[in-house]
Each structure stands twice: as C-alpha cells, then as structure tokens.
Design an enzyme around this catalytic site. Sequence first.
Site, short mmCIF file in Angstrom:
data_model
loop_
_atom_site.label_atom_id
_atom_site.label_comp_id
_atom_site.label_asym_id
_atom_site.label_seq_id
_atom_site.Cartn_x
_atom_site.Cartn_y
_atom_site.Cartn_z
N ASN A 60 -2.13 -25.72 40.80
CA ASN A 60 -0.77 -26.19 40.54
C ASN A 60 -0.69 -26.57 39.06
O ASN A 60 -0.97 -27.69 38.67
CB ASN A 60 -0.45 -27.39 41.43
CG ASN A 60 1.00 -27.81 41.38
OD1 ASN A 60 1.71 -27.47 40.44
ND2 ASN A 60 1.45 -28.54 42.38
N HIS A 66 -1.26 -38.54 46.63
CA HIS A 66 -1.32 -37.68 47.83
C HIS A 66 -1.40 -38.51 49.10
O HIS A 66 -0.70 -38.22 50.09
CB HIS A 66 -2.53 -36.74 47.74
CG HIS A 66 -2.30 -35.53 46.90
ND1 HIS A 66 -2.41 -35.53 45.53
CD2 HIS A 66 -1.97 -34.25 47.23
CE1 HIS A 66 -2.16 -34.33 45.05
NE2 HIS A 66 -1.89 -33.53 46.07
#
Length: 554
Positions: free
Chosen positions: A418, A457
């Site tokens: 990413n 996360h």
Amino acid sequence: MVNEGAGGPRSRKSSHKVASSSDKDGPERDAEEFPLSSNGKVEVEQIISAKLQLKKKAEHLKADLMRQFDAQVNEFMDSLIEESASLGSSHVSTVFPLSDKEKSKLRNAQPSQGQSKQFVIRRSLLDDLFEVNHIRTIYHMFIALLILFIFSTLVVDFIDEGRLVLEFDLLVYAFGQFPLVVVTWMCMFLSTLVVPYVLLVVWAGIYSSSQHRLLWTVLAGSILLIYQGLGLGFLPTYVVLKNGLPPASCFILILEQVRLMMKSHSFIRENVPRVRSLDRNKSNLVAVPQFTQYIYFLFAPTLIYKDNYPRNPCIRWGYVATKFSQVLGSLFYAYYIFVRLCIPQFRNISMQLFDPRAMVLCVFNSILPGVLVLFLAFFAFLHCWLNAFAEMLRFGDRMFYKDWWNSTSYANYYRTWNVVVHDWLYYYVYRDFLWMTQKRFRAVAMLVVFTVSAVVHEYVLAICFGFFYPVMFCLFMCFGMVFNFVLHDRRKGPIWNVIMWTSLFLGQGVMICLYSQEWYAQRYCPIEEPSLIDLLKPRSWTCYPQTNAAFDSH
C-alpha cells in the site's frame, strides 16, 4: 578475344568448383552431420531432436534478453524520474546562475528531492499487466470461480428451500443503517473541509504580523488537536458504538475517520513550514494554498499534500464505470466467500471445545477464504476504487501499489503493498522522528512506525467488530517485526518469495479463524453487564457448549 576465350573455360571451371562447394554446403553438409539411412534419407528423429534443442536455446536466450531489458528499462525510468524531479532546482541553478540569497529562497520555497515525494504521470501496474494475455487469463480464472460460487449457492438453496433464494441477507445486514452513515460522513467531511483550512489561514495571517508568534502557534495547534481528538476522533466512534452499526457500515465511517485525520495532518504539516520559511525570507509568494486546492486534495487518492499534481488531459468515463463495476463485483465476491466458506464453518463454533486440534483445523480451513479476501481487498480498493477516483479527478500518478507479489522480503512487501499509506508513514512518522532525534535512532523510528500502524489497524478492527481481540496487533508487532529483520532486502531468490507467501497465507488463516470464532462467541455467550476484564478477555476462550446450550435451544 583470346583472353576472353581463354577466360571462358576458366570461368566455367571455377564456377563449377563454386557450385560444387555450395552443393556441399547443403545436402553434403547435412549428410555429414546426420547419418544416412539405408535409403539415403536423413533420420527424422534426429532432425526433430536438433530442432528442439535449437528451440530450447532460443527460449533461454529470449528469457535472458527479456530480464536484461526489463532491468535496464527500470533503471533508466528510475533515473529519468529522479532527474526530472530535480530539474526544479539543480538544472535552473546551472543554466541561470543564482545568488546565495536566491538559492536559499528557492530551497525554502521548494523542498528538495530527498525531503518531498515526487508525483509523476504513470499507470497502475495491473492496468499494464492486464494487457498481457497470460495475466488477463488469471483474472478470468477468478471470474470463473465467482460464477461457480454463485451457481453452487443457488443450487444448495434450491435443494434446501425448494426455490431460488436471492435475498442477500448478509449484505443487507452488513450495510445496515446506511442513512446514518451518510449523515455522519457528511459532518466529518465538512468539518475537515473547514476547520484545518480556516485555522491555517488565521494562523498564517497572525504569524506574519504579530509579535507573539509562539503563543498563537501553541493556541492554533491546541485547537487543531482538540478538533482531531473530539471532532474526528471521538464523535464518529461514539456514533458507531451508540447505534450499534453493523460491520460494513462501521468500516466505512472508521476508515474515513482515519483517512480524514491523515489528510488534515498532511495539509498542516506541509504548509506550516512553508509559511514560516516565506515569512523568514520576507517573500511575497502566497503562503496559504487556495481553497480549491485543499478540496481537490481531500478527494485525491493520495495522503501527501501538494499544491498541484500531474494531471491527465481527459476523463475516460468508460474506465470509471468499469472500475466501479469491478468494486461491486468484488463486494458480491466477498459475500459468496463468507456464505460458502466461512459461515458454514463458524456457525456452530459454540458446539466445539477450544482445543489444539480444533484450532489447527480452523486455521488451515480458513487459509483459502483469508487469501481470497486479501486479494479482493487489494483489487477492489487499491486498484479499482483509487483508480476510479483518480480518473475522475484526472490525477496522473496511479502508483498506489507496486509488485508486492514478487517480494522476497517483508521489508519490500510493506513498502509495495500500500504505497499510499506507506508514503504517509514514511514522511510524517519515520522521517519526522529521525528529524527530531537528529537521525540517531533509526531502529526506534522503524519500531514507532510499526507501533502506529499496528495500533491503528487494531483500533479499526476493535471498533468495527465490537470486541477487543488483538490478533492483528500481535501479528504486526511480533511476527511482523521479526520477519521484517529476518526476511530483509538482502534476501533474494525464489525460495524467499515462497517463504513470504507461505507466512502470509498462514497469517490470513489465523486472522480469519480467530476473529470469526470470537464473533460467534460474542453472540452465543453474551454477558449482560461485562466488567473491564470481560471486555479485554476473548469470549471464545470461555464459551463452552454447556454455557450456551440454552441459548442454542432458541
């Protein structure tokens, strides 16, 4: 005439010799190389063998040439990008000699190559790869698997119910209370649109004229932190928890919350040093960007603020429609994965004891759905969704990811999986930490990056699932850190790519297994008034069959 007559026979004789030599180069040479059979014909098997060997040599030569060509092209493009990015400063100074004061002003007004991300016009990697028939066939294989999922679901429902079931109850539940999601998102976006920009404008005006710069800077920074903590931090989380939003609706709001906080931080982080440097040099350049530039940045598929980005000349609306349709297809793909592979496995999780055998079977049975969900999340968001918005905004730099599937080290995987989030972590966490510590603690800076990523996360998963089970945090901080140093960039060769994929598959299986177990345990073994210990302790560890027998009877 005599000479010509004498030369005639000699010419014919020499031509006869040449013809004989050329004849020998053909059939006679073949006869020497290949033994003749009794009837004078060349053995067919040996000719075929020789051709196959020649073909094999040509294929090896082609592969070597393609690898060399690919390496040289990549090296050339990288150097070209670096040179084009540095033209703003180095080339100008060589063509037009500048004074020391002008050079200092140029350095302050335009960050150097090593301090700022450079955007260039380039396509996403999958868009290039899908033009190759071999790669497009893999895409077709995933479509075929989706068709089989749909067909198997319809057949099973028809056998069980005696009719075709097309209700999509799971999708309806997952995206429940969607009007509340839209209203909450509008409030989040409008506040992000107004508060950071107004604060920057007011602070920049006061900073250039007031004598109490430190006081105003602390005041503006405090207001920004309060807004980020309460306006963007607490209120969306409160709406999610208070109304009990289902998972997909939660993910929309919480991921947008994180995105807008990262966007506003980048906007302030990039413009505050510019305001201070321009004021210090008494420059007449505009310090605060235009409001339209800030609006464009909030929608642009990047987390690094720039006043201007490279733009494509036109919008391909057919491309936009294709990408959004692929996002919708990926959504239904995920639906059938959960319906066919996950729900049947975990629906009766309360009837199984928590033992090592059940755990091992659970992990390995969860690898396939975990890997498919990983691929779908990558394809739907990082490729389709970001490319669709980039096309509508004519945003030129489409490098949202790199060839992470070829990684032979976890360090390279983290950089290429990413690129959008990695750039933000690199410039605003890693680089800023090194700047504050004067580049003394690189290992600590890397640890800070891992910690920030793991905490965010785990926060997203805890809020969206409605329980605290730090599986992702442990995988990031324990195994992720270890693999980052063990499988480092010096690891080359196919075996390391196999090791990377094996550990990645196993990690996906662990997460799908443990989070699914906890999800059903939270519903099969509810606690009316849980204590703090009950909230922190995983429910699946104590949810036994005898505990929820009464619950299952209903």
